[in-house]
Design a protein around this motif. Structure first.
Motif, mmCIF file in Angstrom:
data_model
loop_
_atom_site.group_PDB
_atom_site.id
_atom_site.type_symbol
_atom_site.label_atom_id
_atom_site.label_comp_id
_atom_site.label_asym_id
_atom_site.label_seq_id
_atom_site.Cartn_x
_atom_site.Cartn_y
_atom_site.Cartn_z
ATOM 1 N N GLU A 34 0.849 -1.184 0.000
ATOM 2 C CA GLU A 34 0.000 0.000 0.000
ATOM 3 C C GLU A 34 0.883 1.230 0.000
ATOM 4 O OE1 GLU A 34 -3.607 2.176 2.496
ATOM 5 O OE2 GLU A 34 -2.832 0.227 3.158
ATOM 6 N N LEU A 35 0.652 2.121 -0.946
ATOM 7 C CA LEU A 35 1.452 3.329 -1.046
ATOM 8 C C LEU A 35 0.821 4.465 -0.251
ATOM 9 C CD1 LEU A 35 2.384 3.259 -4.842
ATOM 10 C CD2 LEU A 35 3.629 2.282 -2.900
ATOM 11 N N GLY A 36 1.649 5.423 0.110
ATOM 12 C CA GLY A 36 1.160 6.566 0.860
ATOM 13 C C GLY A 36 1.107 6.352 2.352
ATOM 14 N N VAL A 37 1.741 5.274 2.827
ATOM 15 C CA VAL A 37 1.807 4.985 4.259
ATOM 16 C C VAL A 37 3.270 4.817 4.648
ATOM 17 C CG1 VAL A 37 -0.456 3.878 4.271
ATOM 18 C CG2 VAL A 37 1.591 2.489 3.911
ATOM 19 N N PRO A 38 3.612 4.961 5.931
ATOM 20 C CA PRO A 38 5.009 4.803 6.334
ATOM 21 C C PRO A 38 5.564 3.433 5.955
ATOM 22 C CG PRO A 38 3.746 5.837 8.100
ATOM 23 C CD PRO A 38 2.757 5.407 7.052
ATOM 24 N N GLY A 39 6.763 3.429 5.412
ATOM 25 C CA GLY A 39 7.414 2.182 5.048
ATOM 26 C C GLY A 39 6.958 1.585 3.735
ATOM 27 N N ASP A 40 6.180 2.343 2.942
ATOM 28 C CA ASP A 40 5.613 1.768 1.716
ATOM 29 C C ASP A 40 6.682 1.314 0.728
ATOM 30 O OD1 ASP A 40 6.390 4.380 1.183
ATOM 31 O OD2 ASP A 40 4.487 5.007 0.294
ATOM 32 N N VAL A 41 7.709 2.119 0.521
ATOM 33 C CA VAL A 41 8.748 1.765 -0.443
ATOM 34 C C VAL A 41 9.561 0.573 0.049
ATOM 35 C CG1 VAL A 41 10.791 2.591 -1.677
ATOM 36 C CG2 VAL A 41 8.836 4.119 -1.339
ATOM 37 N N ASP A 42 9.835 0.533 1.355
ATOM 38 C CA ASP A 42 10.555 -0.615 1.922
ATOM 39 C C ASP A 42 9.768 -1.902 1.719
ATOM 40 O OD1 ASP A 42 12.672 0.958 2.787
ATOM 41 O OD2 ASP A 42 11.800 1.286 4.763
ATOM 42 N N THR A 43 8.459 -1.844 1.948
ATOM 43 C CA THR A 43 7.611 -3.028 1.768
ATOM 44 C C THR A 43 7.638 -3.492 0.323
ATOM 45 O OG1 THR A 43 6.137 -2.322 3.552
ATOM 46 C CG2 THR A 43 5.251 -3.916 1.984
ATOM 47 N N LEU A 44 7.531 -2.549 -0.603
ATOM 48 C CA LEU A 44 7.522 -2.884 -2.020
ATOM 49 C C LEU A 44 8.816 -3.567 -2.444
ATOM 50 C CD1 LEU A 44 6.314 -2.700 -4.884
ATOM 51 C CD2 LEU A 44 7.239 -0.384 -5.019
ATOM 52 N N PHE A 45 9.938 -2.980 -2.079
ATOM 53 C CA PHE A 45 11.216 -3.512 -2.559
ATOM 54 C C PHE A 45 11.664 -4.744 -1.787
ATOM 55 C CE2 PHE A 45 11.212 0.347 -4.904
ATOM 56 C CZ PHE A 45 11.990 0.075 -6.021
ATOM 57 N N ALA A 46 11.166 -4.927 -0.579
ATOM 58 C CA ALA A 46 11.469 -6.166 0.141
ATOM 59 C C ALA A 46 10.890 -7.372 -0.581
ATOM 60 C CB ALA A 46 10.918 -6.095 1.568
ATOM 61 N N ALA A 47 9.751 -7.182 -1.214
ATOM 62 C CA ALA A 47 9.138 -8.262 -1.987
ATOM 63 C C ALA A 47 9.694 -8.332 -3.401
ATOM 64 C CB ALA A 47 7.620 -8.073 -2.036
ATOM 65 N N LEU A 48 10.103 -7.199 -3.952
ATOM 66 C CA LEU A 48 10.552 -7.146 -5.335
ATOM 67 C C LEU A 48 11.983 -7.646 -5.520
ATOM 68 C CD1 LEU A 48 10.130 -6.167 -8.278
ATOM 69 C CD2 LEU A 48 10.933 -3.917 -7.522
ATOM 70 N N GLU A 49 12.891 -7.186 -4.708
ATOM 71 C CA GLU A 49 14.318 -7.425 -4.943
ATOM 72 C C GLU A 49 14.721 -8.894 -4.986
ATOM 73 O OE1 GLU A 49 16.425 -3.317 -3.421
ATOM 74 O OE2 GLU A 49 15.905 -4.818 -1.916
ATOM 75 N N PRO A 50 14.148 -9.774 -4.143
ATOM 76 C CA PRO A 50 14.557 -11.188 -4.238
ATOM 77 C C PRO A 50 14.155 -11.867 -5.536
ATOM 78 C CG PRO A 50 13.532 -10.725 -2.106
ATOM 79 C CD PRO A 50 13.257 -9.555 -2.986
ATOM 80 N N GLU A 51 13.229 -11.260 -6.280
ATOM 81 C CA GLU A 51 12.688 -11.889 -7.482
ATOM 82 C C GLU A 51 13.360 -11.421 -8.770
ATOM 83 O OE1 GLU A 51 10.432 -14.251 -7.472
ATOM 84 O OE2 GLU A 51 10.018 -14.193 -5.315
ATOM 85 N N ILE A 52 14.216 -10.403 -8.695
ATOM 86 C CA ILE A 52 14.777 -9.832 -9.915
ATOM 87 C C ILE A 52 16.286 -9.705 -9.810
ATOM 88 C CG2 ILE A 52 12.652 -8.550 -10.385
ATOM 89 C CD1 ILE A 52 14.111 -6.025 -9.429
ATOM 90 N N ASP A 53 16.938 -9.575 -10.960
ATOM 91 C CA ASP A 53 18.377 -9.310 -10.977
ATOM 92 C C ASP A 53 18.686 -7.958 -11.597
ATOM 93 O OD1 ASP A 53 17.836 -9.731 -13.631
ATOM 94 O OD2 ASP A 53 19.114 -11.508 -13.845
ATOM 95 N N GLY A 54 17.676 -7.147 -11.804
ATOM 96 C CA GLY A 54 17.829 -5.815 -12.354
ATOM 97 C C GLY A 54 16.511 -5.323 -12.904
ATOM 98 N N LEU A 55 16.479 -4.050 -13.260
ATOM 99 C CA LEU A 55 15.265 -3.439 -13.806
ATOM 100 C C LEU A 55 15.563 -2.807 -15.160
ATOM 101 C CD1 LEU A 55 13.646 -1.520 -10.788
ATOM 102 C CD2 LEU A 55 12.657 -3.457 -12.006
ATOM 103 N N ASP A 56 14.643 -2.976 -16.091
ATOM 104 C CA ASP A 56 14.736 -2.310 -17.384
ATOM 105 C C ASP A 56 13.668 -1.235 -17.543
ATOM 106 O OD1 ASP A 56 16.875 -3.911 -18.711
ATOM 107 O OD2 ASP A 56 15.446 -5.538 -18.356
#
Length: 217
Positions: free
Chosen positions: A32-54
């Motif tokens: 959920e965006l717009g709440v404290p820690g939103d970016v941390d929550t997003l990237f905690a789930a995203l980063e283990p699944e990818i090796d980079g972004l295009d």
């Protein structure tokens, strides 16, 4: 491909299934965006699944239907938190992961060109996103990363569902803005986004592509 969602898990799963059904790889990420820690929550789930972004598309947003007389500090803070602060810090977090030659697309709105006093706070957030995009395009140009905005007009999406869907008068009002004479569809906008993330748009950066169907010409 990461499919982010805030609350609608069903829609996110349908999007993932559409991508995988077409032969792609996709997974859903909830934050959920717009709440404290939103970016941390997003990237905690995203980063283990990818090796980079295009490609990064900042599409999440909330509306704020209020005139200057009706606007409250609470509504102002909410719409800016989701529409401006979250995309800015998502980009900040994404840049170390983004490969040179990548694409960043921010979804803005035709309201930056068309004056609608009843959405003054929402309009301000979209203006901020466009200026941010131009600034980042200048900074990231040496890496070959393009940064552009896509500005839809009235589109039949959830953000407009409470007043547009199922109301013939509202649909006629919205369609009347567009030179092409109808309400936009998600596909109309998605195709513009697909273009600006493609190699065909390699020489386009720091600009806003109008995807309003020629609204208010």
């Amino acid at each position: 491909m990461a499919v982010h969602y805030g609350r609608d898990e069903v829609a996110a799963k349908e999007t993932v299934e559409a991508i995988t059904g077409a032969g792609g790889r996709a997974f859903a990420v909830r934050a959920e965006l717009g709440v404290p820690g939103d970016v941390d929550t997003l990237f905690a789930a995203l980063e283990p699944e990818i090796d980079g972004l295009d490609i990064l598309v900042n599409n999440a947003g909330v509306n704020a239907s209020a005139s200057i007389e009706e606007l409250t500090p609470e509504l102002y803070d909410r719409v800016y938190a989701v529409n401006v602060k979250a995309p800015l810090f998502i980009i900040q977090r994404a840049l170390p992961l983004m490969r040179d030659g990548g694409r960043i697309v921010n979804i803005t709105s035709g309201v930056t060109r068309i004056a609608l006093p009843g959405t003054i706070a929402y309009t301000g957030t979209k203006g901020a996103i466009e200026v941010m995009g131009r600034t980042l395009a200048k900074q990231l140009g040496p890496r070959g990363i393009t940064v552009n905005s896509v500005a839809p007009g009235f589109v039949d999406t959830d953000i407009n569902a409470d007043w547009l869907r199922g109301d013939p008068e509202a649909q006629a009002y919205a369609a009347g803005f567009a030179a092409l004479g109808r309400v936009g569809t998600p596909e109309d906008v998605a195709d513009v986004v697909a273009f600006v993330t493609s190699a065909d748009a390699r020489w386009v950066t720091g600009t806003t592509l109008d995807a309003t169907g020629g609204s208010a010409l």
